[in-house]
Design an enzyme around this catalytic site. Structure first.
Site, PDB file in Angstrom:
ATOM      1  N   ASP A 155      41.702  42.608  33.525  1.00 29.93           N
ATOM      2  CA  ASP A 155      40.907  41.331  33.756  1.00 29.93           C
ATOM      3  C   ASP A 155      39.491  41.817  33.068  1.00 29.93           C
ATOM      4  OD1 ASP A 155      42.692  41.135  35.938  1.00 29.93           O
ATOM      5  OD2 ASP A 155      41.241  40.079  37.017  1.00 29.93           O
ATOM      6  N   CYS A 166      38.673  50.714  37.604  1.00 31.65           N
ATOM      7  CA  CYS A 166      37.254  50.708  37.672  1.00 31.65           C
ATOM      8  C   CYS A 166      36.778  51.296  38.959  1.00 31.65           C
ATOM      9  CB  CYS A 166      36.810  49.294  37.033  1.00 31.65           C
ATOM     10  SG  CYS A 166      37.304  48.688  35.860  1.00 31.65           S
ATOM     11  N   SER A 210      34.608  38.484  40.091  1.00 32.33           N
ATOM     12  CA  SER A 210      34.933  39.897  40.160  1.00 32.33           C
ATOM     13  C   SER A 210      34.509  40.567  41.425  1.00 32.33           C
ATOM     14  CB  SER A 210      34.755  40.270  39.103  1.00 32.33           C
ATOM     15  OG  SER A 210      34.559  41.840  39.048  1.00 32.33           O
ATOM     16  N   CYS A 262      46.110  47.398  39.042  1.00 32.47           N
ATOM     17  CA  CYS A 262      45.019  46.598  38.668  1.00 32.47           C
ATOM     18  C   CYS A 262      45.042  45.105  39.302  1.00 32.47           C
ATOM     19  CB  CYS A 262      44.475  46.607  37.333  1.00 32.47           C
ATOM     20  SG  CYS A 262      43.834  48.062  36.629  1.00 32.47           S
ATOM     21  N   ASP A 263      44.104  44.340  39.152  1.00 34.24           N
ATOM     22  CA  ASP A 263      43.825  43.345  40.179  1.00 34.24           C
ATOM     23  C   ASP A 263      44.737  42.504  40.570  1.00 34.24           C
ATOM     24  OD1 ASP A 263      41.350  44.418  39.167  1.00 34.24           O
ATOM     25  OD2 ASP A 263      40.251  42.555  38.752  1.00 34.24           O
ATOM     26  N   LYS A 264      45.494  41.765  39.783  1.00 36.65           N
ATOM     27  CA  LYS A 264      46.399  40.801  40.322  1.00 36.65           C
ATOM     28  C   LYS A 264      47.759  41.293  40.159  1.00 36.65           C
ATOM     29  CE  LYS A 264      42.781  38.240  40.038  1.00 36.65           C
ATOM     30  NZ  LYS A 264      41.925  39.496  39.183  1.00 36.65           N
TER      31      LYS A 264
END
Length: 550
Positions: A78, A192, A466, A119-121
Site C-alpha cells: 500500500d 510497518c 491508512s 500486509c494490508d489487504k
C-alpha cells in the site's frame, strides 16, 4: 480425504501420473495434501522474509504427516501504491486474493491450507477465501518490522517519511535529515512498525482464533516467528485429521471478540471494512452499529503509532495479544481457537510485562475504544473515524467545506499552503465504486500533520484512510458520491459540523436545499473504463457493507 478425488481409484490414473511428475512417492498419496498460500514478493518489505517461513511451514507439515504444496498469491504494498493510480488496486486486490484461494483449493481438492500473509489487504483476502471454501486452515502472519533509528530516536514509517515530507516542505528539517530518514525509517523486513492496517489485521486474526497465540506480534526478524511457522504447519495436519474448519471457529462471538480487541488497541479504521467482509463470507449479520456499541464500552488501553509513542515491538515484549486478552478476559466470549485452547485459557496463561504499553482497564488512555461510527445527513448509512488518534479539542469541529473531486487536487493545495485554519477538507468520488477501489488518503492526512494543521482542520471522504492516519479524519462516508450520496452535492463554503462524542456528521443545509441541489446533480463519468477496475467498480458494494463484490 478431499484429496482422494484427485488421487484414488482407477479413473485417477492420469491424475496420479501428474502428481508423480512433481516428485511424489506412492506413500505420499495416503497423506493429507496441504496447500501453502504464500504472498511472497521481492517488492513488499512485509513479505521479503517469507521464503524462510515457507521452509518452516513445509517442515511442520512434513513432521505432522502431510504433503505440502506451495502456491503464490499476488501482493501489493500500500505504501508504494500510495498517491497515484496504484492506490485504486489494493482494495480490489482483496477480492482477487479471496478468489485465488478459492480457485486453487477447489481445483486441486486440497485437504487443508496454511495462509502465509502479512500486509494490508492480503490478510483479509486470504481470510475471506478460507471462509468461503471452509476447509481446515490456519493463518501465519509474517510479523512486524523493527523500528528504525536516527540519532538514537526510534523511527516509524508514516511519521518519519509521509509527515516528514511536509515538514521538509516547510523548511523545518534539512534535506540531509530527510535523506537519512528515508533510508532509516524502514530498516528491513516486516510490516510497518505501528498499528496500521497490516498489524491490526494480524492482531484481529489471532483474536479470532485463526492463527496461533503470539503470531500477530512475533517480530519478522525473530526465531520465534520461525517456530510459529513450523508449529502452524504441524497444527494444520491435526486440524485436517479432526476436520476443524474456519467456520467452526469464526462465529458472531469470535467477530465480537475481534472488534473488542480492535477497540482496545485503537486499530486501523480499515478493519471495519474487512471484518464486515468476513461476516459477509461467513453469512453472519454484522452492521456498523455493532462496532460503535462495542467501542462505547471498551477502554482504549494501548497507545501505539501513529496515535502514541509505542511500536509493535513494544507490544510484543509487553505481552502481545495474549496480554490484551488477559486485560479484557471478562469482556471476551470464551470461544475456541485453532490452537485447541479457548480464549479464556490463553488469557489466563498470559503475562503482562509493561503496565504502560498494556494499561489496566481502570487506567486507560481513553474511556472508549479506538473507532467511532458517525451518522447524519452527510452520512445516512454511516462513516468511521479513529477517535483514539483525535486530540480532545478536535473531537468537536465546525468548519467551511473545501471540496475536491480527487485526492491529488487536495494534496496539491495542502502542500502549497492554501488550506486555512477552520477548513473542512472534503475529498469525494474516491469510494469503492467511484475511486474506484476506495483509495487511502495517507498522503493528504500526513501532509496536514506535517504542515502543522492537525489541530485546525478536518478531512472527510468517501474513500478510506491508512491505519497511519491521525486527527479528525472521517472516512467511508456512505452512500458515496458516485451513487448519489449527500457528499456529492457539497459546495465550497458549506458548514460541516463534526461531533464525534455524539456520533454526528452534518452539513448545515435544509432538507429543501439538499433536494434542490440533487435535482441538478449528475455523477462524474467513470474514471476507469477498461480492465479489472472497471469490472470492480460495477460490482462492488458500499463501504458500510464491507465493499465486497456482489
Amino acid at each position: 480425504m478431499r484429496s482422494d478425488k484427485i488421487k484414488k481409484g482407477l479413473e485417477r490414473v492420469p491424475h496420479r501420473a501428474l502428481l508423480y511428475a512433481t516428485g511424489l512417492s506412492k506413500k505420499d498419496l495416503d497423506k493429507p495434501f496441504i496447500g501453502i498460500a504464500s504472498s511472497f514478493t521481492d517488492i513488499i518489505p512485509g513479505h521479503i522474509g517469507m521464503r524462510d517461513l515457507e521452509r518452516f511451514i513445509e517442515r511442520g507439515i512434513c513432521y505432522g504427516g502431510g504433503v505440502p504444496f506451495l502456491f503464490g498469491v499476488p501482493g501489493i504494498c500500500d505504501g508504494l501504491a500510495m498517491g497515484h493510480l496504484g492506490m485504486c488496486y489494493p482494495m480490489a486486490l482483496r477480492e482477487l486474493v479471496a478468489d485465488t484461494i478459492e480457485t486453487v483449493i477447489q481445483a486441486h481438492q486440497l485437504d487443508g491450507i496454511v495462509c502465509l500473509t502479512n500486509c494490508d489487504k492480503i490478510t483479509p483476502g486470504m481470510l475471506m477465501g478460507i471462509l468461503r471454501v471452509n476447509i481446515p486452515a490456519i493463518v501465519v502472519t509474517a510479523g512486524p518490522m523493527l523500528s528504525g533509528r536516527y540519532k538514537m530516536r526510534k523511527l516509524a514509517f508514516v511519521h518519519d517519511t509521509f509527515e516528514a515530507l511536509a515538514r521538509a516542505k516547510k523548511g523545518e528539517i534539512s534535506q540531509e535529515e530527510l535523506n537519512c530518514l528515508e533510508q532509516e525509517a524502514c530498516p528491513g523486513q516486516g510490516s510497518c512498525q505501528g498499528l496500521y492496517t497490516a498489524n491490526t489485521m494480524a492482531c484481529l486474526t489471532e483474536a479470532m482464533g485463526l492463527s496461533l497465540p503470539g503470531c500477530a506480534t512475533g517480530l519478522a526478524v525473530g526465531a520465534k516467528k520461525l517456530r510459529i511457522a513450523q508449529a502452524s504447519g504441524e497444527r494444520i495436519v491435526e486440524l485436517v485429521r479432526r476436520n476443524i474448519r474456519p467456520l467452526d471457529i469464526l462465529n458472531k462471538q469470535a467477530l465480537e471478540n475481534a472488534i473488542t480487541i480492535d477497540m482496545a488497541l485503537g486499530g486501523s479504521t480499515n478493519t471495519v471494512l474487512h471484518l464486515m467482509a468476513l461476516a459477509h463470507e461467513a453469512k453472519i449479520d454484522l452492521d456498523l452499529k455493532t462496532f460503535d456499541r462495542i467501542s462505547k464500552k471498551t477502554p482504549h488501553i494501548t497507545n501505539l503509532e501513529p496515535a502514541g509513542p509505542y511500536f509493535m515491538e513494544d507490544l510484543e515484549y509487553a505481552g502481545g495479544i495474549p496480554g490484551i486478552m488477559k486485560r479484557l478476559r471478562n469482556r471476551l466470549h470464551n470461544c475456541l481457537t485453532l490452537s485447541g485452547n479457548k480464549i479464556h485459557e490463553i488469557a489466563d496463561s498470559a503475562q503482562i510485562f509493561d503496565e504502560e504499553v498494556i494499561r489496566p482497564l481502570n487506567n486507560p488512555y481513553h474511556q472508549q475504544g479506538g473507532i467511532a461510527v458517525l451518522f447524519g445527513n452527510l452520512a445516512p448509512n454511516g462513516c468511521v473515524v479513529k477517535q483514539s488518534a483525535v486530540t480532545p479539542k478536535m473531537l468537536r469541529f465546525k468548519g467551511k467545506a473545501r471540496v475536491f473531486n480527487s485526492e491529488e487536487d487536495a494534496l496539491k493545495e495542502i502542500l502549497e499552503g492554501r488550506i486555512k485554519k477552520g477548513t473542512c477538507i472534503v475529498i469525494r468520488y474516491e469510494g469503492p465504486a467511484g475511486g474506484p477501489g476506495m483509495r487511502e488518503m495517507l498522503a493528504p492526512t500526513s501532509a496536514i500533520v506535517g504542515m502543522g494543521l492537525a489541530e485546525y482542520v478536518a478531512l472527510i471522504t468517501d474513500g478510506r484512510f491508512s491505519g497511519g492516519t491521525k486527527g479528525p479524519c472521517i472516512g467511508h462516508v456512505s452512500p458515496e458520491a458516485s451513487v448519489g450520496g449527500p457528499i456529492a452535492i457539497l459546495e465550497n463554503g458549506d458548514i460541516i459540523d463534526i461531533d464525534i462524542p455524539n456520533r454526528k456528521l452534518e452539513v448545515k443545509l435544509s432538507k429543501q436545499e439538499i433536494e434542490r441541489r440533487f435535482k441538478n446533480w449528475k455523477p462524474l463519468p467513470p474514471k476507469i473504463k477498461i480492465g479489472y477496475l472497471a469490472r470492480y467498480s460495477r460490482l462492488v458494494s458500499s463501504a458500510d457493507k464491507g465493499a465486497v463484490l456482489l
